[in-house]
Enzyme design. Structure first.
Site, PDB file in Angstrom:
ATOM      1  N   ASN A 167      -7.578   3.254   9.757  1.00 46.21           N
ATOM      2  CA  ASN A 167      -6.283   3.533   9.122  1.00 46.21           C
ATOM      3  C   ASN A 167      -5.149   3.163  10.065  1.00 46.21           C
ATOM      4  O   ASN A 167      -5.284   3.220  11.281  1.00 46.21           O
ATOM      5  CB  ASN A 167      -6.190   5.009   8.709  1.00 46.21           C
TER       6      ASN A 167
ATOM      7  N   PHE B  93       1.865   8.051  10.272  1.00 46.78           N
ATOM      8  CA  PHE B  93       2.459   9.372  10.013  1.00 46.78           C
ATOM      9  C   PHE B  93       3.274   9.403   8.718  1.00 46.78           C
ATOM     10  O   PHE B  93       4.393   9.915   8.679  1.00 46.78           O
ATOM     11  CB  PHE B  93       3.357   9.804  11.181  1.00 46.78           C
TER      12      PHE B  93
ATOM     13  N   SER C 102      -2.222   9.343  18.125  1.00 48.61           N
ATOM     14  CA  SER C 102      -2.322   8.381  17.034  1.00 48.61           C
ATOM     15  C   SER C 102      -1.979   6.987  17.566  1.00 48.61           C
ATOM     16  O   SER C 102      -0.974   6.811  18.251  1.00 48.61           O
ATOM     17  CB  SER C 102      -1.355   8.737  15.902  1.00 48.61           C
TER      18      SER C 102
ATOM     19  N   ASN D  91      -1.010   4.543  15.728  1.00 40.40           N
ATOM     20  CA  ASN D  91      -0.268   3.848  14.682  1.00 40.40           C
ATOM     21  C   ASN D  91       1.242   4.039  14.746  1.00 40.40           C
ATOM     22  O   ASN D  91       1.959   3.574  13.863  1.00 40.40           O
ATOM     23  CB  ASN D  91      -0.790   4.269  13.312  1.00 40.40           C
ATOM     24  N   THR D  92       1.736   4.733  15.756  1.00 41.92           N
ATOM     25  CA  THR D  92       3.171   4.836  16.011  1.00 41.92           C
ATOM     26  C   THR D  92       3.417   4.249  17.393  1.00 41.92           C
ATOM     27  O   THR D  92       2.852   4.726  18.379  1.00 41.92           O
ATOM     28  CB  THR D  92       3.646   6.298  15.962  1.00 41.92           C
TER      29      THR D  92
ATOM     30  N   LYS E 104      -4.102  17.133  21.024  1.00 40.56           N
ATOM     31  CA  LYS E 104      -5.084  16.160  20.543  1.00 40.56           C
ATOM     32  C   LYS E 104      -4.960  14.872  21.335  1.00 40.56           C
ATOM     33  O   LYS E 104      -3.877  14.279  21.408  1.00 40.56           O
ATOM     34  CB  LYS E 104      -4.867  15.884  19.046  1.00 40.56           C
TER      35      LYS E 104
ATOM     36  N   ASN F 176      -9.013  11.827  18.827  1.00 41.01           N
ATOM     37  CA  ASN F 176      -8.452  11.101  17.697  1.00 41.01           C
ATOM     38  C   ASN F 176      -9.229   9.800  17.494  1.00 41.01           C
ATOM     39  O   ASN F 176     -10.308   9.616  18.057  1.00 41.01           O
ATOM     40  CB  ASN F 176      -6.958  10.825  17.971  1.00 41.01           C
TER      41      ASN F 176
END
Length: 347
Positions: A110, A114, A172, A174-175, A207, A236
């Site tokens: 993915n 967010f 994450s 993805n940021t 996390k 994660n």
């Protein structure tokens, strides 16, 4: 797994993954799904960060990003639930498509970024949630924020009174530059701000990513030990693509599911030797045996999400019951007795 759930999963897997996920949440809100509540026994009952859990099998953040299905999840077999990630302002996330099934690998990639309704909407839903279940909120930062570290504190300040724990998610992929906040000085400053904003005095978890070096892990442990973090969630998603066979293996984003199991468990075991802070094992948990392995590697509890794509929500009950049997087989009276008994196998 019941026949109806098997048919439902088969139908959902024919659809775009993000559309299927949305339909699954709608089905839950409509009253479909589990109804028997959490699995528990004397062996499964445990405490982490002062939170009493009926069993140590939790739902990871990401399944219910916006806290929309808590009434339905209240009836699930999970021992605890985590929703989010929530950011101060609503945001759409990254362009679609941004979720990919890797069926042959029992995995997913993915790059959501967010996407969520923002802390105000999520706080209202959390305030109205059913009582009696341990529910936590994953804290995130807006992509356009000029002070991402401050975003975590903002969300905790707004939502902390309505949850039992909060997780600082700096892992994450993805940021852009979010993972930079895992560096020692940046992480210490971020957690200091979060702790100051924690007026509800709930446990704060951290996390981390599975892609940290041994030196990185040592620094994370040092900061965690000094900051008052109540637990570390390890881990994660990963940026690694080693050993994948599915057609979507080259897509950008974070990889979750079965390929992450060994890597995340090794990180968990190493971390357990560096800190007395309780650990929550995440990454590739899809069976009772894998949940048990995480616990024996050093986890006080586990979480899962991607495995539900392939096994449905009934998987939580199967894992909890299977874990109870494994603990009994090996002569453990409680989950706590088994924690860390197999750490050496992963070092």
């Amino acid at each position: 797994m019941k026949a109806l759930e098997i048919l439902g999963l088969r139908g959902l897997r024919r659809l775009d993954p993000e559309l299927a996920h949305g339909l699954a949440l709608k089905a839950l809100r409509a009253g479909l799904g589990p109804r028997r509540g959490p699995v528990t026994s004397d062996r499964l009952r445990c405490t982490i960060a002062g939170l009493d859990l009926p069993n140590p099998v939790g739902l990871a953040a990401g399944f219910d990003k916006n806290a929309e299905a808590l009434s339905a999840l209240h009836r699930s077999a999970f021992g605890f639930l985590e929703v989010g990630a929530a950011t101060p302002l609503p945001q759409d996330g990254n362009p679609r498509p941004r979720l990919f099934r890797l069926t042959e690998d029992r995995a997913a990639i993915n790059r959501f970024g967010f996407n969520n309704d923002g802390m105000e909407a999520i706080a209202r839903r959390l305030a109205a949630r059913p009582a009696g279940r341990v529910v936590g909120l994953n804290l995130g930062a807006n992509k356009t924020s000029l002070d991402r570290a401050a975003d975590f504190a903002k969300v905790l300040g707004r939502c902390g009174a309505h949850v039992d724990f909060a997780t600082v998610n700096v892992s994450s992929p993805n940021t852009e530059k979010l993972r930079d906040l895992q560096g020692k000085d940046a992480l210490a400053a971020l957690l200091s701000g979060v702790m100051e904003a924690n007026t509800a005095r709930i446990p704060v978890f951290l996390k981390i990513a599975p892609d940290l070096t041994d030196n990185d892990l040592a620094e994370v442990a040092e900061v965690a030990n000094a900051s008052g973090v109540a637990a570390i969630v390890a881990t994660n998603t990963t940026l690694s693509r080693d050993g994948l066979t599915s057609a979507h293996r080259a897509e950008g984003g974070g990889l979750s599911g079965q390929p992450l199991f060994e890597k995340s468990t090794r990180v968990l075991a190493k971390l357990s030797t560096l800190t007395p802070v309780p650990l929550i094992g995440v990454g590739g948990v899809g069976s009772a045996e894998q949940a048990y392995a995480k616990i024996r590697a050093g986890a006080s509890a586990v979480q899962l999400y991607t495995a539900l794509v392939y096994g449905g929500l009934s998987l939580a009950r199967e894992i909890a019951l299977g874990l109870d049997d494994l603990l009994a087989r090996d002569g453990f009276a409680t989950v706590a007795d088994a924690v860390g008994t197999g750490t050496g196998d992963w070092l």
